[in-house]
Design a protein around this motif. Structure first.
Motif, mmCIF file in Angstrom:
data_model
loop_
_atom_site.group_PDB
_atom_site.id
_atom_site.type_symbol
_atom_site.label_atom_id
_atom_site.label_comp_id
_atom_site.label_asym_id
_atom_site.label_seq_id
_atom_site.Cartn_x
_atom_site.Cartn_y
_atom_site.Cartn_z
ATOM 1 N N VAL A 1 32.123 53.568 38.701
ATOM 2 C CA VAL A 1 33.410 53.626 39.387
ATOM 3 C C VAL A 1 34.546 53.635 38.373
ATOM 4 O O VAL A 1 34.364 53.294 37.203
ATOM 5 C CB VAL A 1 33.591 52.446 40.379
ATOM 6 N N ALA A 2 35.724 53.996 38.850
ATOM 7 C CA ALA A 2 36.920 53.994 38.011
ATOM 8 C C ALA A 2 37.382 52.560 37.772
ATOM 9 O O ALA A 2 37.100 51.654 38.566
ATOM 10 C CB ALA A 2 38.034 54.789 38.682
ATOM 11 N N ASP A 3 38.127 52.350 36.691
ATOM 12 C CA ASP A 3 38.670 51.035 36.386
ATOM 13 C C ASP A 3 39.528 50.521 37.548
ATOM 14 O O ASP A 3 39.490 49.330 37.868
ATOM 15 C CB ASP A 3 39.484 51.095 35.096
ATOM 16 N N SER A 4 40.264 51.407 38.207
ATOM 17 C CA SER A 4 41.097 50.989 39.338
ATOM 18 C C SER A 4 40.247 50.441 40.485
ATOM 19 O O SER A 4 40.638 49.481 41.160
ATOM 20 C CB SER A 4 41.977 52.141 39.829
ATOM 21 N N GLN A 5 39.063 51.027 40.712
ATOM 22 C CA GLN A 5 38.161 50.517 41.749
ATOM 23 C C GLN A 5 37.648 49.133 41.372
ATOM 24 O O GLN A 5 37.599 48.235 42.212
ATOM 25 C CB GLN A 5 36.983 51.468 41.949
ATOM 26 N N MET A 6 37.298 48.944 40.092
ATOM 27 C CA MET A 6 36.822 47.640 39.634
ATOM 28 C C MET A 6 37.918 46.594 39.827
ATOM 29 O O MET A 6 37.655 45.487 40.284
ATOM 30 C CB MET A 6 36.393 47.723 38.166
ATOM 31 N N ARG A 7 39.148 46.948 39.501
ATOM 32 C CA ARG A 7 40.264 46.015 39.651
ATOM 33 C C ARG A 7 40.497 45.680 41.129
ATOM 34 O O ARG A 7 40.840 44.549 41.466
ATOM 35 C CB ARG A 7 41.521 46.570 38.999
ATOM 36 N N GLU A 8 40.306 46.657 42.007
ATOM 37 C CA GLU A 8 40.427 46.391 43.441
ATOM 38 C C GLU A 8 39.364 45.388 43.884
ATOM 39 O O GLU A 8 39.644 44.441 44.626
ATOM 40 C CB GLU A 8 40.298 47.670 44.259
ATOM 41 N N SER B 1 40.435 41.997 42.772
ATOM 42 C CA SER B 1 41.530 41.437 43.569
ATOM 43 C C SER B 1 41.051 40.978 44.943
ATOM 44 O O SER B 1 41.591 40.041 45.519
ATOM 45 C CB SER B 1 42.685 42.434 43.698
ATOM 46 N N ARG B 2 40.014 41.619 45.461
ATOM 47 C CA ARG B 2 39.434 41.237 46.752
ATOM 48 C C ARG B 2 38.404 40.117 46.610
ATOM 49 O O ARG B 2 37.896 39.613 47.606
ATOM 50 C CB ARG B 2 38.778 42.448 47.408
ATOM 51 N N GLY B 3 38.090 39.732 45.369
ATOM 52 C CA GLY B 3 37.132 38.663 45.127
ATOM 53 C C GLY B 3 35.679 39.094 45.238
ATOM 54 O O GLY B 3 34.783 38.254 45.285
ATOM 55 N N LEU B 4 35.437 40.417 45.243
ATOM 56 C CA LEU B 4 34.065 40.922 45.347
ATOM 57 C C LEU B 4 33.331 40.856 44.016
ATOM 58 O O LEU B 4 32.121 40.638 43.979
ATOM 59 C CB LEU B 4 34.071 42.365 45.862
ATOM 60 N N VAL B 5 34.055 41.083 42.941
ATOM 61 C CA VAL B 5 33.490 41.029 41.586
ATOM 62 C C VAL B 5 34.290 39.990 40.807
ATOM 63 O O VAL B 5 35.519 40.042 40.787
ATOM 64 C CB VAL B 5 33.555 42.407 40.891
ATOM 65 N N ARG B 6 33.575 39.055 40.197
ATOM 66 C CA ARG B 6 34.225 37.978 39.453
ATOM 67 C C ARG B 6 33.799 38.023 37.995
ATOM 68 O O ARG B 6 32.621 37.860 37.695
ATOM 69 C CB ARG B 6 33.836 36.626 40.049
ATOM 70 N N PHE B 7 34.750 38.269 37.111
ATOM 71 C CA PHE B 7 34.490 38.208 35.680
ATOM 72 C C PHE B 7 34.835 36.792 35.214
ATOM 73 O O PHE B 7 35.895 36.275 35.546
ATOM 74 C CB PHE B 7 35.336 39.235 34.914
#
Length: 79
Positions: free
Chosen positions: A26-33, A36-42
């Protein structure tokens, strides 16, 4: 012709942002989305405090993006 099985990468259980982007495609913008939605946590748990995300988060976010059948909104055609 596809890539030979032995050439495919071994994906670790947790990944840096760059590796997570390569894994998901995916694009970096998708990862950031997703973040922000709390789906992926770094979290800063990698080598020298590098932020990593669990592969399970990435897989779950992809599942939401594409749905169980592989596409989120199938195209319907008129007969």
């Amino acid at each position: 012709m596809g890539m030979a099985l032995e050439k495919l990468p071994h994906w670790p259980a947790a990944m840096s942002r760059d590796l997570a982007l390569a894994y998901t495609g995916v694009a970096d913008s998708q990862m950031r989305e997703w973040e922000s939605r709390g789906l992926v946590r770094f979290a800063p748990r990698g080598p020298r405090g590098a932020s990593i995300a669990p592969r399970t988060d990435l897989d779950a976010a992809l599942e939401l993006l594409f749905g169980a059948g592989g596409v989120s909104d199938p195209i319907e055609f008129d007969d």
